[in-house]
Scaffold this motif. Structure first.
Motif, PDB file in Angstrom:
ATOM      1  N   PHE A   1      18.798  37.520  20.875  1.00 12.63           N
ATOM      2  CA  PHE A   1      19.752  38.523  21.370  1.00 12.63           C
ATOM      3  C   PHE A   1      20.872  38.701  20.339  1.00 12.63           C
ATOM      4  CE2 PHE A   1      17.953  36.315  25.083  1.00 12.63           C
ATOM      5  CZ  PHE A   1      17.277  37.384  25.675  1.00 12.63           C
ATOM      6  N   PRO A   2      20.565  39.286  19.191  1.00 12.66           N
ATOM      7  CA  PRO A   2      21.584  39.438  18.150  1.00 12.66           C
ATOM      8  C   PRO A   2      22.735  40.316  18.618  1.00 12.66           C
ATOM      9  CG  PRO A   2      19.614  40.726  17.642  1.00 12.66           C
ATOM     10  CD  PRO A   2      19.265  39.866  18.805  1.00 12.66           C
ATOM     11  N   GLY A   3      23.950  39.903  18.231  1.00 10.71           N
ATOM     12  CA  GLY A   3      25.126  40.692  18.573  1.00 10.71           C
ATOM     13  C   GLY A   3      25.739  40.359  19.918  1.00 10.71           C
ATOM     14  N   ILE A   4      25.098  39.474  20.696  1.00 10.56           N
ATOM     15  CA  ILE A   4      25.644  39.097  22.001  1.00 10.56           C
ATOM     16  C   ILE A   4      26.641  37.952  21.802  1.00 10.56           C
ATOM     17  CG2 ILE A   4      25.121  38.093  24.255  1.00 10.56           C
ATOM     18  CD1 ILE A   4      24.317  41.019  23.987  1.00 10.56           C
ATOM     19  N   ASP A   5      27.882  38.197  22.211  1.00 11.94           N
ATOM     20  CA  ASP A   5      28.923  37.189  22.047  1.00 11.94           C
ATOM     21  C   ASP A   5      28.814  36.133  23.149  1.00 11.94           C
ATOM     22  OD1 ASP A   5      29.589  39.563  23.561  1.00 11.94           O
ATOM     23  OD2 ASP A   5      31.506  38.606  24.001  1.00 11.94           O
ATOM     24  N   LEU A   6      29.273  34.926  22.842  1.00 10.62           N
ATOM     25  CA  LEU A   6      29.267  33.808  23.781  1.00 10.62           C
ATOM     26  C   LEU A   6      30.711  33.393  24.066  1.00 10.62           C
ATOM     27  CD1 LEU A   6      26.436  31.684  22.120  1.00 10.62           C
ATOM     28  CD2 LEU A   6      26.212  33.381  23.943  1.00 10.62           C
ATOM     29  N   GLN A   7      30.939  32.919  25.286  1.00 10.90           N
ATOM     30  CA  GLN A   7      32.287  32.498  25.678  1.00 10.90           C
ATOM     31  C   GLN A   7      32.183  31.571  26.884  1.00 10.90           C
ATOM     32  OE1 GLN A   7      34.093  36.368  27.447  1.00 10.90           O
ATOM     33  NE2 GLN A   7      34.429  34.749  28.955  1.00 10.90           N
TER      34      GLN A   7
ATOM     35  N   TYR B   1      30.790  45.163  37.971  1.00 12.80           N
ATOM     36  CA  TYR B   1      31.260  44.317  36.875  1.00 12.80           C
ATOM     37  C   TYR B   1      31.590  45.159  35.656  1.00 12.80           C
ATOM     38  CZ  TYR B   1      31.606  41.040  33.078  1.00 12.80           C
ATOM     39  OH  TYR B   1      32.079  40.352  31.977  1.00 12.80           O
ATOM     40  N   ASP B   2      30.730  46.110  35.334  1.00 11.82           N
ATOM     41  CA  ASP B   2      30.960  46.948  34.154  1.00 11.82           C
ATOM     42  C   ASP B   2      32.283  47.706  34.262  1.00 11.82           C
ATOM     43  OD1 ASP B   2      28.696  46.134  32.829  1.00 11.82           O
ATOM     44  OD2 ASP B   2      27.504  47.897  33.353  1.00 11.82           O
ATOM     45  N   ARG B   3      32.626  48.156  35.474  1.00 15.39           N
ATOM     46  CA  ARG B   3      33.931  48.828  35.662  1.00 15.39           C
ATOM     47  C   ARG B   3      35.069  47.864  35.325  1.00 15.39           C
ATOM     48  NH1 ARG B   3      31.289  50.823  40.326  1.00 15.39           N
ATOM     49  NH2 ARG B   3      32.379  49.359  41.704  1.00 15.39           N
ATOM     50  N   GLY B   4      34.942  46.632  35.814  1.00 10.59           N
ATOM     51  CA  GLY B   4      35.973  45.640  35.518  1.00 10.59           C
ATOM     52  C   GLY B   4      36.013  45.287  34.045  1.00 10.59           C
ATOM     53  N   ALA B   5      34.851  45.245  33.412  1.00 10.17           N
ATOM     54  CA  ALA B   5      34.796  44.919  31.986  1.00 10.17           C
ATOM     55  C   ALA B   5      35.509  45.985  31.157  1.00 10.17           C
ATOM     56  CB  ALA B   5      33.335  44.785  31.541  1.00 10.17           C
ATOM     57  N   ILE B   6      35.241  47.238  31.467  1.00 11.11           N
ATOM     58  CA  ILE B   6      35.885  48.334  30.734  1.00 11.11           C
ATOM     59  C   ILE B   6      37.396  48.259  30.897  1.00 11.11           C
ATOM     60  CG2 ILE B   6      36.152  50.843  30.670  1.00 11.11           C
ATOM     61  CD1 ILE B   6      33.102  50.959  31.387  1.00 11.11           C
ATOM     62  N   LYS B   7      37.851  47.966  32.119  1.00 17.15           N
ATOM     63  CA  LYS B   7      39.302  47.842  32.359  1.00 17.15           C
ATOM     64  C   LYS B   7      39.920  46.727  31.525  1.00 17.15           C
ATOM     65  CE  LYS B   7      39.111  48.434  37.141  1.00 17.15           C
ATOM     66  NZ  LYS B   7      39.638  48.130  38.474  1.00 17.15           N
ATOM     67  N   ASN B   8      39.138  45.664  31.300  1.00 23.08           N
ATOM     68  CA  ASN B   8      39.642  44.503  30.564  1.00 23.08           C
ATOM     69  C   ASN B   8      39.353  44.562  29.069  1.00 23.08           C
ATOM     70  OD1 ASN B   8      40.798  42.164  32.345  1.00 23.08           O
ATOM     71  ND2 ASN B   8      39.099  42.994  33.551  1.00 23.08           N
ATOM     72  N   GLY B   9      38.762  45.652  28.605  1.00 25.25           N
ATOM     73  CA  GLY B   9      38.430  45.758  27.196  1.00 25.25           C
ATOM     74  C   GLY B   9      37.267  44.892  26.779  1.00 25.25           C
ATOM     75  N   LEU B  10      36.391  44.540  27.724  1.00 24.59           N
ATOM     76  CA  LEU B  10      35.223  43.717  27.439  1.00 24.59           C
ATOM     77  C   LEU B  10      33.977  44.593  27.320  1.00 24.59           C
ATOM     78  CD1 LEU B  10      35.833  40.878  30.071  1.00 24.59           C
ATOM     79  CD2 LEU B  10      36.575  40.928  27.683  1.00 24.59           C
ATOM     80  N   ARG B  11      32.931  44.045  26.740  1.00 26.24           N
ATOM     81  CA  ARG B  11      31.678  44.796  26.671  1.00 26.24           C
ATOM     82  C   ARG B  11      31.019  44.836  28.051  1.00 26.24           C
ATOM     83  NH1 ARG B  11      27.108  41.785  27.021  1.00 26.24           N
ATOM     84  NH2 ARG B  11      27.236  39.563  26.517  1.00 26.24           N
ATOM     85  N   THR B  12      30.194  45.834  28.268  1.00 28.50           N
ATOM     86  CA  THR B  12      29.425  45.915  29.510  1.00 28.50           C
ATOM     87  C   THR B  12      28.171  45.052  29.394  1.00 28.50           C
ATOM     88  OG1 THR B  12      28.366  47.945  28.710  1.00 28.50           O
ATOM     89  CG2 THR B  12      30.320  48.194  30.114  1.00 28.50           C
ATOM     90  N   LEU B  13      27.486  44.894  30.505  1.00 29.16           N
ATOM     91  CA  LEU B  13      26.340  44.004  30.568  1.00 29.16           C
ATOM     92  C   LEU B  13      25.161  44.538  29.754  1.00 29.16           C
ATOM     93  CD1 LEU B  13      26.547  43.261  34.387  1.00 29.16           C
ATOM     94  CD2 LEU B  13      27.233  41.715  32.537  1.00 29.16           C
ATOM     95  N   ASP B  14      24.456  43.635  29.130  1.00 24.72           N
ATOM     96  CA  ASP B  14      23.278  43.979  28.329  1.00 24.72           C
ATOM     97  C   ASP B  14      22.018  43.790  29.189  1.00 24.72           C
ATOM     98  OD1 ASP B  14      20.927  42.909  26.516  1.00 24.72           O
ATOM     99  OD2 ASP B  14      22.227  44.121  25.213  1.00 24.72           O
ATOM    100  N   LYS B  15      21.196  44.817  29.300  1.00 22.37           N
ATOM    101  CA  LYS B  15      20.025  44.770  30.185  1.00 22.37           C
ATOM    102  C   LYS B  15      19.014  43.712  29.762  1.00 22.37           C
ATOM    103  CE  LYS B  15      20.151  49.493  32.023  1.00 22.37           C
ATOM    104  NZ  LYS B  15      21.550  49.699  31.683  1.00 22.37           N
ATOM    105  N   ASN B  16      18.826  43.509  28.461  1.00 19.07           N
ATOM    106  CA  ASN B  16      17.867  42.509  28.009  1.00 19.07           C
ATOM    107  C   ASN B  16      18.338  41.095  28.334  1.00 19.07           C
ATOM    108  OD1 ASN B  16      15.971  44.326  26.953  1.00 19.07           O
ATOM    109  ND2 ASN B  16      17.093  44.476  25.021  1.00 19.07           N
ATOM    110  N   VAL B  17      19.635  40.848  28.181  1.00 16.31           N
ATOM    111  CA  VAL B  17      20.159  39.521  28.509  1.00 16.31           C
ATOM    112  C   VAL B  17      20.112  39.305  30.022  1.00 16.31           C
ATOM    113  CG1 VAL B  17      22.121  37.955  28.310  1.00 16.31           C
ATOM    114  CG2 VAL B  17      21.619  39.544  26.458  1.00 16.31           C
ATOM    115  N   LEU B  18      20.370  40.353  30.798  1.00 13.25           N
ATOM    116  CA  LEU B  18      20.255  40.228  32.252  1.00 13.25           C
ATOM    117  C   LEU B  18      18.834  39.868  32.664  1.00 13.25           C
ATOM    118  CD1 LEU B  18      22.420  43.138  33.685  1.00 13.25           C
ATOM    119  CD2 LEU B  18      22.702  40.700  34.171  1.00 13.25           C
ATOM    120  N   ARG B  19      17.851  40.481  32.030  1.00 13.66           N
ATOM    121  CA  ARG B  19      16.451  40.168  32.348  1.00 13.66           C
ATOM    122  C   ARG B  19      16.175  38.689  32.055  1.00 13.66           C
ATOM    123  NH1 ARG B  19      11.229  40.495  29.898  1.00 13.66           N
ATOM    124  NH2 ARG B  19      12.190  40.878  27.858  1.00 13.66           N
ATOM    125  N   PHE B  20      16.732  38.204  30.963  1.00 16.67           N
ATOM    126  CA  PHE B  20      16.588  36.794  30.595  1.00 16.67           C
ATOM    127  C   PHE B  20      17.236  35.878  31.632  1.00 16.67           C
ATOM    128  CE2 PHE B  20      19.258  33.480  28.580  1.00 16.67           C
ATOM    129  CZ  PHE B  20      18.275  32.548  28.259  1.00 16.67           C
TER     130      PHE B  20
END
Length: 299
Positions: free
Chosen positions: A187-193, A239-258
């Motif tokens: 999953f290149p480009g996916i940040d971890l935290q 969640y994506d609405r909250g992410a946008i409000k917080n300046g975070l990325r939205t959910l990635d469909k491939n990572v969700l499938r994982f």
């Protein structure tokens, strides 16, 4: 000695005024109000066979540390109790943590859409957490692998065809949850935290003064999708609405499938603990039925 009795005895040993233990919740853990003190003890009682007392104590200390840190940053959480030392306590084979008794809004109805949106607030706050956390430790890869092996001899708990499919999928998934480098290759480009680790939308306590994040016992480091697994399109959109409000990325469909695939197989593996909690067999069946209707996970 029961978990409740152990909590009462440990509370008294810590100097708390305890006349009785009132069980507030009981499933994978027992939560006990140490009446009349404004303190509750949380005692894990259903544990994987791979979890040692040292493992459990380390995980509990991480939970106490992150909850205290979030509280100090002003994040709405249930913090550790200030009336006892901030560390897990062992008593008669049980390991427990202590938290303030927090009044619940009895009229509140769980709002998982709101809670999913609030989860982005938590992720924003956790980005600055300075503590060291292991990569996807809450996936418990060794336990899943060994739990599936144990279930091969328990057709009374899980259909052998389900176990066989789960083992095939785990061969693909285990390297990705065990090795951060392998995950990032996939999953290149996916940040971890730092992430909550155990579905925060389902672990927001309805306090009388507003919602409070709670139950950080599976705190870990990974993709934010780990906290949204299995929740469906409506809650993911929230969640994506909250992410946008917080300046975070939205959910990635491939990572969700994982993460959905990992979560489903963890549910199956946990049936290897059914002797500790027989009710989990019926409780988890809807999740297994849903998994059967999905396509097998492939890299």
């Amino acid at each position: 000695m029961t978990a409740k009795d152990a909590a009462v005895a440990a509370g008294r040993d810590l100097g708390l005024d305890v006349t009785e233990g009132k069980v507030l919740y009981e499933l994978f853990s027992v939560v006990v109000h140490l009446v009349p003190s404004p303190v509750v003890a949380r005692v894990p009682t259903v544990l994987p066979h791979t979890t040692t007392p040292a493992d459990l104590a380390r995980r509990q200390q991480q939970e106490l540390d992150v909850a205290q840190w979030l509280h100090e940053q002003g994040t709405p959480v249930i913090p550790p109790s200030p009336l006892v030392p901030r560390e897990p306590v062992q008593w008669d084979g049980f390991s427990m943590t202590f938290w303030p008794f927090t009044e619940e809004d009895e009229d509140s109805v769980p709002d998982y859409v709101r809670n999913s949106e609030l989860t982005a607030d938590l992720h924003k706050a956790l980005q600055a957490y300075p503590g060291k956390l292991d990569f996807l430790s809450s996936a418990e890869p060794r336990f899943v692998r060994e739990g599936l092996e144990l279930l091969e001899s328990r057709p009374d708990l899980v259909d052998p065809a389900d176990v066989a499919r789960a083992k095939r999928e785990w061969l693909v998934l285990e390297p990705l949850v065990s090795d951060e480098t392998e995950f990032l290759k996939a999953f290149p480009g996916i940040d971890l935290q730092p992430v909550h680790g155990d579905s925060p939308p389902a672990n927001i306590f309805a306090g009388v003064n507003g919602p409070l994040f709670s139950d950080f016992e599976l705190i870990t480091r990974g993709p934010v999708e780990w906290d949204l697994g299995g929740l469906g399109l409506e809650l993911q959109a929230a969640y994506d609405r909250g992410a946008i409000k917080n300046g975070l990325r939205t959910l990635d469909k491939n990572v969700l499938r994982f993460v959905n695939a990992v979560g489903a197989i963890r549910v199956i593996a946990y049936l290897s603990c059914a002797d500790q909690l027989p009710a989990m067999v019926e409780f988890m069946q809807p999740f297994i039925n849903q998994w059967r209707d999905t396509e097998p996970y492939q890299a």
